[in-house]
Design an enzyme around this catalytic site. Structure first.
Site, PDB file in Angstrom:
ATOM      1  CG  HIS A  49      -0.508   0.297   2.495  1.00  0.00           C
ATOM      2  ND1 HIS A  49      -0.161  -0.702   3.398  1.00  0.00           N
ATOM      3  CD2 HIS A  49      -0.275   1.466   3.134  1.00  0.00           C
ATOM      4  CE1 HIS A  49       0.236  -0.146   4.525  1.00  0.00           C
ATOM      5  NE2 HIS A  49       0.188   1.167   4.393  1.00  0.00           N
ATOM      6  CG  ASP A  82       0.005  -3.958   2.715  1.00  0.00           C
ATOM      7  OD1 ASP A  82       0.185  -3.444   1.589  1.00  0.00           O
ATOM      8  OD2 ASP A  82      -0.104  -3.288   3.755  1.00  0.00           O
ATOM      9  N   GLY A 111       2.794   6.578   8.052  1.00  0.00           N
ATOM     10  CA  GLY A 111       4.192   6.873   7.734  1.00  0.00           C
ATOM     11  C   GLY A 111       5.133   5.789   8.230  1.00  0.00           C
ATOM     12  CG  ASN A 112       5.675   4.257  12.154  1.00  0.00           C
ATOM     13  OD1 ASN A 112       5.025   5.151  12.681  1.00  0.00           O
ATOM     14  ND2 ASN A 112       6.916   3.984  12.495  1.00  0.00           N
ATOM     15  CB  SER A 113       2.808   1.836   6.127  1.00  0.00           C
ATOM     16  OG  SER A 113       1.607   1.956   6.821  1.00  0.00           O
TER      17      SER A 113
END
Length: 167
Positions: free
Chosen positions: A17, A47, A120-122
């Site tokens: 994503h 993902d 933002g940590n993804s």
């Protein structure tokens, strides 16, 4: 989004994503070096995405994947990422649960942690205290605070290997 480099050849792991639909991908390292990257492959169901850095990329800071199966509830973990654009943020917490089902798809098997994970940590790493990546930071519970989820490294390893070899 965030990510991490797993080898000297410049393979980068992140979330699907984070890069889905991107026309161009740029990776910036903590030492301020920037690289164009190409999408090697992505799997929307888990993902997970794998990128390859382009150009001259020497002395890359690489990390290794650990064994997420040996994690226990209560083990300390560290999440790294760029939440809300705040570069290179490190948070710590514990493994709150394993094999958590959150309705994210057919491979719904997450590590739950109270280490702070935010937008933002993804794609960033979830480390054990040995410095091994045991998860990929992926999701949060929008109704609660301190409830984050990571893809277990053992599931991710299979997908990364498959995507890296054209699978």
């Amino acid at each position: 989004g965030s990510g991490f480099i797993i080898d000297d050849a410049g393979l980068v792991v992140t979330n699907n994503h984070v890069v889905e639909g991107a026309d161009e991908i740029e990776v910036q390292l903590s030492d301020e070096r920037k690289f164009e990257a190409e999408l090697v492959g992505a799997d929307a169901r888990t993902d997970v995405a794998v990128l390859k850095l382009k150009g001259n990329h020497k002395n890359l800071p690489t990390v290794s994947l650990g064994n997420s199966d040996v994690l226990k509830v209560g083990d300390h973990v560290v999440a790294i990422g760029n939440p809300f654009g705040l570069d290179h943020t490190v948070t710590s917490g514990i493994v709150s649960a394993k094999e958590r089902i959150i309705g994210a798809g057919p491979y719904d098997d997450f590590i739950q942690t109270d280490a702070s994970i935010n937008p933002g940590n993804s794609g960033g790493p979830l480390f054990n205290l040995k410095g091994e990546v045991v998860g990929i930071n992926t999701a949060i519970n929008p109704q609660g605070q301190g409830i984050g989820f990571a893809i277990p490294s053992n599931l991710a390893r299979t997908i990364i290997d498959s995507l890296s070899t054209g699978g």
